[in-house]
Design a protein around this motif. Structure first.
Motif, PDB file in Angstrom:
ATOM      1  N   ILE A   1       0.961  -1.199  -0.119  1.00  0.00           N
ATOM      2  CA  ILE A   1       0.032   0.011  -0.260  1.00  0.00           C
ATOM      3  C   ILE A   1       0.724   1.144  -0.106  1.00  0.00           C
ATOM      4  O   ILE A   1       0.359   2.187  -0.974  1.00  0.00           O
ATOM      5  CB  ILE A   1      -0.920  -0.010   1.266  1.00  0.00           C
ATOM      6  N   ALA A   2       1.957   1.208   0.903  1.00  0.00           N
ATOM      7  CA  ALA A   2       2.865   2.265   0.950  1.00  0.00           C
ATOM      8  C   ALA A   2       3.520   2.717  -0.276  1.00  0.00           C
ATOM      9  O   ALA A   2       3.751   3.796  -0.926  1.00  0.00           O
ATOM     10  CB  ALA A   2       3.765   2.210   2.339  1.00  0.00           C
ATOM     11  N   ASP A   3       4.004   1.503  -0.881  1.00  0.00           N
ATOM     12  CA  ASP A   3       4.815   1.597  -2.201  1.00  0.00           C
ATOM     13  C   ASP A   3       3.789   2.128  -3.463  1.00  0.00           C
ATOM     14  O   ASP A   3       4.150   2.829  -4.383  1.00  0.00           O
ATOM     15  CB  ASP A   3       5.345   0.152  -2.743  1.00  0.00           C
ATOM     16  N   GLN A   4       2.576   1.857  -3.191  1.00  0.00           N
ATOM     17  CA  GLN A   4       1.627   2.377  -4.401  1.00  0.00           C
ATOM     18  C   GLN A   4       1.485   3.722  -3.945  1.00  0.00           C
ATOM     19  O   GLN A   4       1.512   4.655  -4.840  1.00  0.00           O
ATOM     20  CB  GLN A   4       0.409   1.569  -4.273  1.00  0.00           C
ATOM     21  N   LEU A   5       1.124   4.220  -2.915  1.00  0.00           N
ATOM     22  CA  LEU A   5       0.902   5.655  -2.559  1.00  0.00           C
ATOM     23  C   LEU A   5       2.278   6.324  -2.871  1.00  0.00           C
ATOM     24  O   LEU A   5       2.086   7.600  -3.297  1.00  0.00           O
ATOM     25  CB  LEU A   5       0.412   5.719  -1.061  1.00  0.00           C
ATOM     26  N   THR A   6       3.280   6.170  -2.767  1.00  0.00           N
ATOM     27  CA  THR A   6       4.564   6.636  -2.897  1.00  0.00           C
ATOM     28  C   THR A   6       5.084   6.750  -4.333  1.00  0.00           C
ATOM     29  O   THR A   6       6.133   7.459  -4.712  1.00  0.00           O
ATOM     30  CB  THR A   6       5.872   6.326  -1.786  1.00  0.00           C
ATOM     31  N   GLY A   7       4.537   5.852  -5.081  1.00  0.00           N
ATOM     32  CA  GLY A   7       5.128   5.596  -6.578  1.00  0.00           C
ATOM     33  C   GLY A   7       6.115   4.704  -6.634  1.00  0.00           C
ATOM     34  O   GLY A   7       6.453   4.657  -7.794  1.00  0.00           O
ATOM     35  N   ARG A   8       6.507   3.864  -5.700  1.00  0.00           N
ATOM     36  CA  ARG A   8       7.334   2.805  -5.651  1.00  0.00           C
ATOM     37  C   ARG A   8       6.862   1.718  -6.444  1.00  0.00           C
ATOM     38  O   ARG A   8       7.815   0.830  -6.815  1.00  0.00           O
ATOM     39  CB  ARG A   8       8.091   2.443  -4.493  1.00  0.00           C
ATOM     40  N   MET A   9       5.577   1.483  -6.719  1.00  0.00           N
ATOM     41  CA  MET A   9       4.933   0.432  -7.337  1.00  0.00           C
ATOM     42  C   MET A   9       4.116   0.954  -8.329  1.00  0.00           C
ATOM     43  O   MET A   9       3.390   1.677  -8.160  1.00  0.00           O
ATOM     44  CB  MET A   9       4.432  -0.631  -6.248  1.00  0.00           C
ATOM     45  N   ASP A  10       4.479   0.581  -9.571  1.00  0.00           N
ATOM     46  CA  ASP A  10       3.440   1.014 -10.750  1.00  0.00           C
ATOM     47  C   ASP A  10       2.222   0.416 -10.774  1.00  0.00           C
ATOM     48  O   ASP A  10       2.302  -0.769 -10.100  1.00  0.00           O
ATOM     49  CB  ASP A  10       4.186   0.913 -12.255  1.00  0.00           C
ATOM     50  N   TRP A  11       1.313   0.741 -11.792  1.00  0.00           N
ATOM     51  CA  TRP A  11      -0.036   0.364 -11.815  1.00  0.00           C
ATOM     52  C   TRP A  11      -0.211  -1.196 -12.213  1.00  0.00           C
ATOM     53  O   TRP A  11      -0.891  -2.000 -11.780  1.00  0.00           O
ATOM     54  CB  TRP A  11      -1.149   1.315 -12.489  1.00  0.00           C
ATOM     55  N   VAL A  12       0.641  -1.481 -13.217  1.00  0.00           N
ATOM     56  CA  VAL A  12       0.721  -2.711 -13.682  1.00  0.00           C
ATOM     57  C   VAL A  12       0.994  -3.929 -12.468  1.00  0.00           C
ATOM     58  O   VAL A  12       0.394  -4.876 -12.440  1.00  0.00           O
ATOM     59  CB  VAL A  12       1.614  -2.872 -14.689  1.00  0.00           C
ATOM     60  N   ARG A  13       2.164  -3.441 -11.905  1.00  0.00           N
ATOM     61  CA  ARG A  13       2.493  -4.572 -10.783  1.00  0.00           C
ATOM     62  C   ARG A  13       1.413  -4.673  -9.718  1.00  0.00           C
ATOM     63  O   ARG A  13       1.293  -5.599  -8.967  1.00  0.00           O
ATOM     64  CB  ARG A  13       4.085  -4.032 -10.043  1.00  0.00           C
ATOM     65  N   ALA A  14       0.958  -3.442  -9.353  1.00  0.00           N
ATOM     66  CA  ALA A  14      -0.333  -3.409  -8.516  1.00  0.00           C
ATOM     67  C   ALA A  14      -1.566  -3.994  -8.808  1.00  0.00           C
ATOM     68  O   ALA A  14      -1.910  -4.695  -7.839  1.00  0.00           O
ATOM     69  CB  ALA A  14      -0.563  -1.900  -8.092  1.00  0.00           C
ATOM     70  N   ARG A  15      -1.592  -4.035 -10.052  1.00  0.00           N
ATOM     71  CA  ARG A  15      -2.968  -4.705 -10.414  1.00  0.00           C
ATOM     72  C   ARG A  15      -2.740  -6.245 -10.477  1.00  0.00           C
ATOM     73  O   ARG A  15      -3.455  -7.062  -9.836  1.00  0.00           O
ATOM     74  CB  ARG A  15      -3.367  -4.199 -11.734  1.00  0.00           C
ATOM     75  N   THR A  16      -1.367  -6.781 -10.693  1.00  0.00           N
ATOM     76  CA  THR A  16      -1.215  -7.988 -10.700  1.00  0.00           C
ATOM     77  C   THR A  16      -1.150  -8.601  -9.170  1.00  0.00           C
ATOM     78  O   THR A  16      -1.757  -9.551  -8.810  1.00  0.00           O
ATOM     79  CB  THR A  16       0.099  -8.212 -11.366  1.00  0.00           C
ATOM     80  N   TYR A  17      -0.516  -7.841  -8.277  1.00  0.00           N
ATOM     81  CA  TYR A  17      -0.294  -8.200  -7.194  1.00  0.00           C
ATOM     82  C   TYR A  17      -1.908  -8.203  -6.502  1.00  0.00           C
ATOM     83  O   TYR A  17      -1.980  -9.223  -5.645  1.00  0.00           O
ATOM     84  CB  TYR A  17       0.389  -7.199  -6.279  1.00  0.00           C
ATOM     85  N   TRP A  18      -2.476  -7.367  -6.487  1.00  0.00           N
ATOM     86  CA  TRP A  18      -3.821  -7.112  -5.885  1.00  0.00           C
ATOM     87  C   TRP A  18      -4.687  -8.508  -6.326  1.00  0.00           C
ATOM     88  O   TRP A  18      -5.508  -8.878  -6.064  1.00  0.00           O
ATOM     89  CB  TRP A  18      -4.358  -5.801  -5.959  1.00  0.00           C
ATOM     90  N   GLY A  19      -4.819  -8.500  -7.793  1.00  0.00           N
ATOM     91  CA  GLY A  19      -5.451  -9.780  -8.431  1.00  0.00           C
ATOM     92  C   GLY A  19      -5.106 -11.099  -7.875  1.00  0.00           C
ATOM     93  O   GLY A  19      -5.974 -11.801  -7.726  1.00  0.00           O
ATOM     94  N   LEU A  20      -4.023 -11.294  -7.479  1.00  0.00           N
ATOM     95  CA  LEU A  20      -3.530 -12.604  -6.733  1.00  0.00           C
ATOM     96  C   LEU A  20      -3.484 -12.606  -5.435  1.00  0.00           C
ATOM     97  O   LEU A  20      -4.122 -13.495  -4.802  1.00  0.00           O
ATOM     98  CB  LEU A  20      -1.930 -12.810  -6.973  1.00  0.00           C
ATOM     99  N   ARG A  21      -3.522 -11.330  -4.633  1.00  0.00           N
ATOM    100  CA  ARG A  21      -3.487 -11.501  -3.442  1.00  0.00           C
ATOM    101  C   ARG A  21      -4.919 -11.401  -2.645  1.00  0.00           C
ATOM    102  O   ARG A  21      -5.406 -11.815  -1.668  1.00  0.00           O
ATOM    103  CB  ARG A  21      -2.778 -10.003  -2.645  1.00  0.00           C
ATOM    104  N   LEU A  22      -5.915 -10.163  -3.189  1.00  0.00           N
ATOM    105  CA  LEU A  22      -7.376  -9.981  -3.059  1.00  0.00           C
ATOM    106  C   LEU A  22      -8.113 -11.561  -2.435  1.00  0.00           C
ATOM    107  O   LEU A  22      -8.495 -11.400  -1.468  1.00  0.00           O
ATOM    108  CB  LEU A  22      -7.935  -9.143  -3.573  1.00  0.00           C
ATOM    109  N   PRO A  23      -8.162 -12.248  -3.420  1.00  0.00           N
ATOM    110  CA  PRO A  23      -9.088 -13.371  -3.156  1.00  0.00           C
ATOM    111  C   PRO A  23      -8.831 -14.233  -1.741  1.00  0.00           C
ATOM    112  O   PRO A  23      -9.784 -14.859  -1.303  1.00  0.00           O
ATOM    113  CB  PRO A  23      -9.009 -14.236  -4.458  1.00  0.00           C
TER     114      PRO A  23
END
Length: 80
Positions: free
Chosen positions: A26-48
């Motif tokens: 979450i902090a990496d996304q908010l600070t820009g250390r994680m781009d949206w492609v990696r974030a989308r992939t991460y959350w797609g795998l983690r959220l379920p």
């Protein structure tokens, strides 16, 4: 130590590790250390596999803590 206590300790450790991971992402996304492609992939795998309680705790901790705001401010200072 009994097998029951070891099992409880393992569950506590796993929950703490998950909180650390969620807060970091979450902090990496908010600070820009994680781009949206990696974030989308991460959350797609983690959220379920993540309960809403765990996610709510991580979001509340990062957003209320302000640690990401400090990093954003320090990044802005470099451009002044």
């Amino acid at each position: 130590m009994s097998q029951n206590s070891e099992s409880k300790m393992e569950k506590i450790k796993a929950a703490a590790e998950l909180q650390g991971e969620l807060r970091r992402v979450i902090a990496d996304q908010l600070t820009g250390r994680m781009d949206w492609v990696r974030a989308r992939t991460y959350w797609g795998l983690r959220l379920p596999a993540t309960s809403t309680d765990e996610l709510a705790e991580a979001l509340a901790h990062v957003l209320a803590g302000g640690s990401f705001r400090q990093e954003i401010n320090s990044r802005n200072q470099n451009f002044l």
